[in-house]
Scaffold this active site. Structure first.
Site, short mmCIF file in Angstrom:
data_model
loop_
_atom_site.label_atom_id
_atom_site.label_comp_id
_atom_site.label_asym_id
_atom_site.label_seq_id
_atom_site.Cartn_x
_atom_site.Cartn_y
_atom_site.Cartn_z
N ARG A 40 0.81 -1.31 0.17
CA ARG A 40 0.11 -0.03 -0.06
C ARG A 40 0.82 1.24 -0.04
NH1 ARG A 40 -3.06 -2.34 4.50
NH2 ARG A 40 -2.47 -0.65 5.71
N ASN A 41 2.32 0.94 0.05
CA ASN A 41 3.05 2.48 -0.07
C ASN A 41 2.79 2.92 -1.55
OD1 ASN A 41 5.38 4.17 -0.36
ND2 ASN A 41 5.74 3.40 1.77
N ARG A 42 2.57 4.15 -1.69
CA ARG A 42 2.41 4.70 -2.94
C ARG A 42 3.73 5.17 -3.42
NH1 ARG A 42 -1.89 8.16 -0.54
NH2 ARG A 42 -0.50 8.27 0.96
N THR A 148 4.92 8.87 1.25
CA THR A 148 3.96 7.99 0.31
C THR A 148 3.53 6.78 1.42
OG1 THR A 148 6.16 6.67 -0.14
CG2 THR A 148 5.52 8.64 -1.47
#
Length: 185
Positions: A40-42, A148
């Site tokens: 889920r890190n962008r 992020t």
């Protein structure tokens, strides 16, 4: 219980234009030995927009694409005590900074240091900035950016990409050829 954690090595080419510094890799990244490994890190979708990095490409190819785009990766902290992944769980005083100041001074083409999140920014100012002489500020911009991390989910991906787009002018034109906001993960 908190444990002593050791970060990841730098991924920085000699012609790096922008050095992205996080605080300390999270548990998923440390376990995978890969930057921004949490699903889920962008970070990687942001890099897709900024530098044309293919989110679905194998990790080594993503790193190579970053380097071609003039972007390097590392963290302010190389070792610390922390329980879990949250920056807020880093035990103050346990931080052992990476030798970022030495790297910054070696990179002749460096134009920007992008701090990924508030903790990276405060750690940089506390541990790294005092080691740098004033001359580096004449050629290198220090840019604090929104994190992020999935823990900073209040900002949607479109706004995050827009915020990080401030780095585009610092990158070589050839490094971002083909980069588009429409690149999707």
């Amino acid at each position: 219980m908190d444990e002593v954690l050791t970060g990841l090595p730098p991924v920085v080419a000699p012609d790096c234009r922008v050095l992205v510094l996080g605080s300390m890799p999270g548990t998923a990244s440390l376990q995978a030995a890969r930057y921004y490994a949490h699903p889920r890190n962008r970070f990687w979708p942001v890099m897709a927009s900024l530098a044309g990095v293919a989110v679905e490409a194998p990790y080594e190819e993503r790193l190579a694409a970053l380097q071609r785009a003039g972007i390097g990766l590392w963290d302010v902290i190389g070792e610390c005590r922390r329980a879990g992944s949250l920056d807020s769980a880093i035990v103050r005083g346990s931080e052992r900074p990476n030798p970022v100041a030495g790297l910054v001074q070696e990179l002749a083409t460096l134009r920007g240091i992008a701090l990924n999140g508030g903790t990276a920014s405060s750690l940089f100012r506390r541990h790294v900035q005092p080691q740098l002489d004033d001359a580096w500020t004449q050629r290198v911009q220090l840019i604090a950016l929104p994190s992020t991390s999935p823990a900073h989910a209040a900002m949607d991906l479109a706004r995050l990409r827009e915020a990080w787009d401030v780095l585009r002018p610092l990158l070589p034109a050839s490094g971002v050829r083909g980069a588009s906001r429409r690149t999707q993960p």
